[in-house]
Design a protein around this motif. Structure first.
Motif, PDB file in Angstrom:
ATOM      1  N   ARG A  87       0.856  -1.189   0.000  1.00  0.00           N
ATOM      2  CA  ARG A  87       0.000   0.000   0.000  1.00  0.00           C
ATOM      3  C   ARG A  87       0.893   1.240   0.000  1.00  0.00           C
ATOM      4  O   ARG A  87       1.199   1.819   1.038  1.00  0.00           O
ATOM      5  CB  ARG A  87      -0.924   0.002   1.223  1.00  0.00           C
ATOM      6  N   VAL A  88       1.343   1.646  -1.148  1.00  0.00           N
ATOM      7  CA  VAL A  88       2.215   2.809  -1.301  1.00  0.00           C
ATOM      8  C   VAL A  88       1.705   3.646  -2.466  1.00  0.00           C
ATOM      9  O   VAL A  88       1.196   3.104  -3.455  1.00  0.00           O
ATOM     10  CB  VAL A  88       3.682   2.392  -1.540  1.00  0.00           C
ATOM     11  N   GLU A  89       1.819   4.957  -2.356  1.00  0.00           N
ATOM     12  CA  GLU A  89       1.415   5.829  -3.456  1.00  0.00           C
ATOM     13  C   GLU A  89       2.204   7.125  -3.396  1.00  0.00           C
ATOM     14  O   GLU A  89       2.665   7.550  -2.323  1.00  0.00           O
ATOM     15  CB  GLU A  89      -0.075   6.112  -3.402  1.00  0.00           C
ATOM     16  N   ASP A 121       8.373   6.251 -10.800  1.00  0.00           N
ATOM     17  CA  ASP A 121       6.991   5.753 -10.807  1.00  0.00           C
ATOM     18  C   ASP A 121       6.940   4.272 -11.173  1.00  0.00           C
ATOM     19  O   ASP A 121       6.177   3.496 -10.598  1.00  0.00           O
ATOM     20  CB  ASP A 121       6.135   6.550 -11.792  1.00  0.00           C
ATOM     21  N   GLY A 122       7.757   3.893 -12.156  1.00  0.00           N
ATOM     22  CA  GLY A 122       7.784   2.496 -12.569  1.00  0.00           C
ATOM     23  C   GLY A 122       8.275   1.580 -11.467  1.00  0.00           C
ATOM     24  O   GLY A 122       7.718   0.499 -11.233  1.00  0.00           O
ATOM     25  N   ALA A 123       9.330   2.010 -10.767  1.00  0.00           N
ATOM     26  CA  ALA A 123       9.847   1.214  -9.655  1.00  0.00           C
ATOM     27  C   ALA A 123       8.832   1.158  -8.518  1.00  0.00           C
ATOM     28  O   ALA A 123       8.702   0.135  -7.833  1.00  0.00           O
ATOM     29  CB  ALA A 123      11.171   1.785  -9.170  1.00  0.00           C
ATOM     30  N   LEU A 124       8.111   2.271  -8.309  1.00  0.00           N
ATOM     31  CA  LEU A 124       7.079   2.296  -7.274  1.00  0.00           C
ATOM     32  C   LEU A 124       5.976   1.295  -7.585  1.00  0.00           C
ATOM     33  O   LEU A 124       5.469   0.601  -6.694  1.00  0.00           O
ATOM     34  CB  LEU A 124       6.499   3.703  -7.151  1.00  0.00           C
ATOM     35  N   LEU A 143       4.592   8.675  -0.528  1.00  0.00           N
ATOM     36  CA  LEU A 143       5.959   8.927  -0.950  1.00  0.00           C
ATOM     37  C   LEU A 143       6.079  10.377  -1.393  1.00  0.00           C
ATOM     38  O   LEU A 143       5.327  10.835  -2.260  1.00  0.00           O
ATOM     39  CB  LEU A 143       6.360   7.988  -2.082  1.00  0.00           C
ATOM     40  N   THR A 144       7.017  11.086  -0.779  1.00  0.00           N
ATOM     41  CA  THR A 144       7.132  12.518  -1.026  1.00  0.00           C
ATOM     42  C   THR A 144       8.245  12.894  -1.988  1.00  0.00           C
ATOM     43  O   THR A 144       8.349  14.051  -2.401  1.00  0.00           O
ATOM     44  CB  THR A 144       7.363  13.255   0.301  1.00  0.00           C
ATOM     45  N   GLY A 145       9.109  11.962  -2.340  1.00  0.00           N
ATOM     46  CA  GLY A 145      10.206  12.281  -3.252  1.00  0.00           C
ATOM     47  C   GLY A 145      11.031  11.050  -3.552  1.00  0.00           C
ATOM     48  O   GLY A 145      10.869   9.996  -2.925  1.00  0.00           O
ATOM     49  N   ALA A 146      11.923  11.142  -4.537  1.00  0.00           N
ATOM     50  CA  ALA A 146      12.776  10.019  -4.917  1.00  0.00           C
ATOM     51  C   ALA A 146      14.061  10.540  -5.524  1.00  0.00           C
ATOM     52  O   ALA A 146      14.083  11.604  -6.159  1.00  0.00           O
ATOM     53  CB  ALA A 146      12.060   9.110  -5.910  1.00  0.00           C
ATOM     54  N   ARG A 147      15.137   9.787  -5.317  1.00  0.00           N
ATOM     55  CA  ARG A 147      16.415  10.111  -5.954  1.00  0.00           C
ATOM     56  C   ARG A 147      17.055   8.825  -6.427  1.00  0.00           C
ATOM     57  O   ARG A 147      16.878   7.754  -5.820  1.00  0.00           O
ATOM     58  CB  ARG A 147      17.360  10.845  -4.986  1.00  0.00           C
ATOM     59  N   LEU A 148      17.795   8.910  -7.525  1.00  0.00           N
ATOM     60  CA  LEU A 148      18.458   7.737  -8.080  1.00  0.00           C
ATOM     61  C   LEU A 148      19.769   7.518  -7.349  1.00  0.00           C
ATOM     62  O   LEU A 148      20.599   8.434  -7.239  1.00  0.00           O
ATOM     63  CB  LEU A 148      18.716   7.931  -9.572  1.00  0.00           C
ATOM     64  N   ASP A 170       6.227  10.438   3.898  1.00  0.00           N
ATOM     65  CA  ASP A 170       5.576  11.439   4.738  1.00  0.00           C
ATOM     66  C   ASP A 170       5.409  10.893   6.156  1.00  0.00           C
ATOM     67  O   ASP A 170       4.954   9.767   6.349  1.00  0.00           O
ATOM     68  CB  ASP A 170       4.205  11.790   4.154  1.00  0.00           C
ATOM     69  N   GLY A 171       5.829  11.673   7.152  1.00  0.00           N
ATOM     70  CA  GLY A 171       5.579  11.334   8.540  1.00  0.00           C
ATOM     71  C   GLY A 171       6.556  10.384   9.174  1.00  0.00           C
ATOM     72  O   GLY A 171       6.315   9.884  10.281  1.00  0.00           O
ATOM     73  N   THR A 172       7.674  10.091   8.520  1.00  0.00           N
ATOM     74  CA  THR A 172       8.662   9.170   9.088  1.00  0.00           C
ATOM     75  C   THR A 172      10.035   9.449   8.498  1.00  0.00           C
ATOM     76  O   THR A 172      10.147   9.989   7.389  1.00  0.00           O
ATOM     77  CB  THR A 172       8.265   7.700   8.808  1.00  0.00           C
ATOM     78  N   THR A 173      11.067   9.050   9.245  1.00  0.00           N
ATOM     79  CA  THR A 173      12.435   9.168   8.727  1.00  0.00           C
ATOM     80  C   THR A 173      12.843   7.934   7.925  1.00  0.00           C
ATOM     81  O   THR A 173      13.913   7.916   7.310  1.00  0.00           O
ATOM     82  CB  THR A 173      13.434   9.377   9.871  1.00  0.00           C
ATOM     83  N   VAL A 174      12.030   6.882   7.970  1.00  0.00           N
ATOM     84  CA  VAL A 174      12.320   5.671   7.205  1.00  0.00           C
ATOM     85  C   VAL A 174      12.256   5.992   5.711  1.00  0.00           C
ATOM     86  O   VAL A 174      11.391   6.746   5.257  1.00  0.00           O
ATOM     87  CB  VAL A 174      11.316   4.557   7.552  1.00  0.00           C
ATOM     88  N   ARG A 175      13.186   5.429   4.969  1.00  0.00           N
ATOM     89  CA  ARG A 175      13.180   5.540   3.518  1.00  0.00           C
ATOM     90  C   ARG A 175      13.070   4.145   2.907  1.00  0.00           C
ATOM     91  O   ARG A 175      13.380   3.136   3.562  1.00  0.00           O
ATOM     92  CB  ARG A 175      14.455   6.220   3.031  1.00  0.00           C
ATOM     93  N   LEU A 176      12.621   4.103   1.685  1.00  0.00           N
ATOM     94  CA  LEU A 176      12.512   2.842   0.961  1.00  0.00           C
ATOM     95  C   LEU A 176      13.408   2.891  -0.266  1.00  0.00           C
ATOM     96  O   LEU A 176      13.539   3.937  -0.900  1.00  0.00           O
ATOM     97  CB  LEU A 176      11.073   2.580   0.521  1.00  0.00           C
ATOM     98  N   ALA A 177      14.027   1.764  -0.582  1.00  0.00           N
ATOM     99  CA  ALA A 177      14.847   1.656  -1.790  1.00  0.00           C
ATOM    100  C   ALA A 177      14.326   0.502  -2.624  1.00  0.00           C
ATOM    101  O   ALA A 177      13.962  -0.558  -2.093  1.00  0.00           O
ATOM    102  CB  ALA A 177      16.318   1.439  -1.438  1.00  0.00           C
TER     103      ALA A 177
END
Length: 299
Positions: A87-89, A121-124, A143-148, A170-177
């Motif tokens: 459940r991510v957007e 977006d594709g990776a998401l 998801l508020t942003g992304a960097r390669l 949004d709302g956390t320091t956790v990041r996803l890769a």
């Protein structure tokens, strides 16, 4: 403590590997390895098909392609379930694929392989599709942003550094890769459908180790804690069924006795087998579902 009666397969004794010399009319004993070898042959066929479907791709990751960076804060305990369910957007516009949309996978031995990349977006979308949990009532992660960037990925040829999209939430320091490689350039193995009446036999290996020039392969797996000289113990050996693209490892178990009632306790065990030639770029597959095992090359 709970008692467990282990299933009959795989259970190998010297007697079971010999042709029966019983009275006339008795059928010869069937080698219990034959079924595992046939199962391994089917595994190699499916793997070869997966490689062809990916256009002969050389990138064969082991395990998931998504990483969680950091730990969820106590107030964000539900985020774990949202992520597990996919459940991510995106809460804002995410970057497109770089131009040119090509990245490089680099293995620890210096080998490099160029691969096509996809947009954030594709990776998401891939990240969401990988979700397996049931969390229909969970709020989606924003998801508020992304960097390669890059991430280390276990592969059938050892650890590799691969291009990846790193997302802020949004709302956390956790990041996803999430690996940014186009799925068309990734070999992904699909296990055969589960059959409750005929589950796959064998023991699944968890990892493998070899060297560049050696034909020996050492595999690890979960087995019985004690040797076969002790009650409920077992010794192990292994053999491989090979093709030009992969090897399937069959672990053979020599039990202390058949049908012992034993505690349901496992321990990491290992076995070393001889291949017909050095592994090279071939994948190591476990026999139960045909999934690739993580490989370490020590020299």
């Amino acid at each position: 403590m709970r008692m467990h009666r282990y299933p009959a397969l795989p259970w190998i004794t010297v007697a079971a590997l010999l042709v029966s010399c019983g009275s006339a009319g008795n059928s010869p004993a069937v080698d219990p390895l034959d079924g595992l070898r046939q199962q391994a042959g089917g595994t190699l066929t499916r793997y070869d098909q997966a490689v062809r479907a990916a256009g002969g791709a050389r990138f064969v990751p082991v395990g998931e392609l998504t990483r969680q960076l950091g730990d969820w804060e106590p107030a964000n305990g539900s985020y774990k379930e949202s992520l597990s369910a996919g459940r991510v957007e995106a809460a804002s516009t995410l970057p497109g694929a770089p131009q040119p949309a090509v990245g490089t996978i680099v293995w620890t031995n210096g080998t490099r392989h160029d691969v096509p990349l996809i947009s954030a977006d594709g990776a998401l979308a891939q990240l969401g599709a990988a979700g397996t949990g049931d969390c229909s009532g969970c709020a989606p992660l924003k998801l508020t942003g992304a960097r390669l960037t890059t991430m280390t990925v276990p592969t059938t040829r050892g650890p590799a550094t691969a291009p990846a999209w790193e997302y802020t939430l949004d709302g956390t320091t956790v990041r996803l890769a999430r690996v940014a490689v186009d799925p068309s350039a990734i070999v992904r193995v699909t296990p055969p459908p589960r059959d409750a009446d005929h589950p796959p036999a064998g023991l699944a290996i968890e990892s493998a180790t070899t060297t560049t020039a050696s034909s020996e392969l050492t595999v690890t797996f979960t087995g019985r804690p004690d040797p076969s000289s002790k009650p409920c113990g077992a010794d192990y050996s292994a053999e491989a069924v090979e093709s030009d693209l992969a090897v399937v490892v069959i672990v053979i178990e020599y039990r202390h006795a058949k049908d012992e009632a034993c505690l349901d306790i496992g321990a990491q065990r290992s076995a070393t087998l001889k291949l017909s030639r050095p592994l090279g770029e071939r994948a190591v597959l476990e026999v139960t579902q045909g999934l690739p095992a993580e490989l370490t090359i020590t020299g």
